[in-house]
Design a protein around this motif. Structure first.
Motif, short mmCIF file in Angstrom:
data_model
loop_
_atom_site.label_atom_id
_atom_site.label_comp_id
_atom_site.label_asym_id
_atom_site.label_seq_id
_atom_site.Cartn_x
_atom_site.Cartn_y
_atom_site.Cartn_z
N ASP A 106 0.85 -1.19 0.00
CA ASP A 106 0.00 0.00 0.00
C ASP A 106 0.88 1.25 0.00
O ASP A 106 1.62 1.50 0.96
CB ASP A 106 -0.90 -0.01 1.23
N PRO A 107 0.85 2.06 -1.07
CA PRO A 107 1.71 3.24 -1.13
C PRO A 107 1.56 4.19 0.06
O PRO A 107 2.56 4.71 0.56
CB PRO A 107 1.27 3.93 -2.43
N VAL A 108 0.32 4.40 0.51
CA VAL A 108 0.10 5.30 1.65
C VAL A 108 0.73 4.74 2.92
O VAL A 108 1.38 5.45 3.69
CB VAL A 108 -1.40 5.57 1.85
N SER A 109 0.56 3.44 3.13
CA SER A 109 1.11 2.79 4.32
C SER A 109 2.63 2.83 4.32
O SER A 109 3.27 3.08 5.35
CB SER A 109 0.62 1.35 4.41
N SER B 161 4.58 5.01 2.70
CA SER B 161 4.99 6.40 2.91
C SER B 161 4.91 6.77 4.38
O SER B 161 5.83 7.40 4.94
CB SER B 161 4.11 7.33 2.08
N ARG B 162 3.82 6.35 5.03
CA ARG B 162 3.65 6.63 6.46
C ARG B 162 4.73 5.93 7.29
O ARG B 162 5.26 6.49 8.25
CB ARG B 162 2.27 6.19 6.92
N GLN C 32 10.93 4.93 -1.48
CA GLN C 32 11.00 5.76 -0.28
C GLN C 32 12.42 5.82 0.27
O GLN C 32 12.87 6.88 0.73
CB GLN C 32 10.02 5.23 0.77
#
Length: 233
Positions: A61-64, A66-67, A119
């Motif tokens: 998951d890109p959002v996960s 990044s977080r 990242q």
């Protein structure tokens, strides 16, 4: 023996096998460790043993992802070593596989590797130094029956590693891919009594990971393969 020229490490897809051995050896070498997985409850004892920070992440998951890196920046500092150890394992006959399960397996093995590499690169490029390590398998170089989804994902991860190494190594970032060509020894998978050392010792594998981190830049490896010495080629 050369010192490891890094002080912090983030392991994504941490568990009880190879990644746990790498974490222990990096901690013993003086690095500050971060451990990331979907379920961090399983990491409690390893975190206590290594003094590691733990993070929840869905690697596909890109959002996960990044977080995860934002949280790691805050709690760990910039991770100078990033190890991607997550895999999407799915077995079965091609004609019977659920396409959505195949998609998920490929996303975890390959797309997740891209997200984590991206990242890491964003943070390491300004520093001009760091290492990105990617854990492969026999399936990275050889597809076998009933393992199409795993092979697709691991072939993709190997392609990512080769491309990233060619792009990032000239900029000071060591990218290395590890072909783990054999079964990894564990409490539930011990060596047969009649075939000692027929599986790969995770502590020995971890020594190879750390040896890569100690390589002089003039002779960096982008890929290393390990296999049991008793294997029939």
């Amino acid at each position: 023996m050369a010192e490891i020229p890094y002080r912090t490490a983030l392991i994504v897809g941490a568990g009880t096998g190879i990644s746990a051995s790498v974490a222990r050896q990096l901690a013993a070498a003086g690095l500050k460790i971060g451990l990331a997985a979907r379920n961090i409850d399983k990491l409690a004892s390893l975190a206590a043993e290594t003094g590691a920070e733990t993070f929840v992440v869905d690697a596909a998951d890109p959002v996960s992802v990044s977080r995860l890196f934002e949280e790691a920046d805050a709690r760990l500092g910039t991770a100078e070593v990033v190890l991607y150890n997550a895999s999407g394992r799915l077995r079965g006959p091609i004609a019977e596989l659920d396409p959505e399960e195949v998609r998920r397996a490929i996303e975890v093995s390959a797309f997740g590797g891209f997200l984590v590499t991206q990242q890491a690169a964003k943070r390491l490029l300004p520093r001009g130094a760091g290492a990105i390590l990617l854990t492969g398998a026999t399936a990275s170089v050889k597809g076998i029956p009933l393992s199409a989804a795993f092979a697709i994902g691991k072939f993709g991860l190997r392609g990512l590693a080769q491309s990233a190494a060619r792009e990032l190594a000239p900029k000071g970032i060591h990218v290395a891919h590890f072909v783990i060509d054999g079964g990894v020894r564990s409490a539930t998978r011990p060596d047969p009594t009649d075939r000692p050392d027929s599986t790969l010792d995770p502590e020995a594998i971890a020594e190879t990971y750390l040896a890569i981190l100690r390589q002089p830049r003039s002779a960096w490896s982008w890929e290393v393969e390990v296999r049991p010495w008793v294997e029939n080629f």
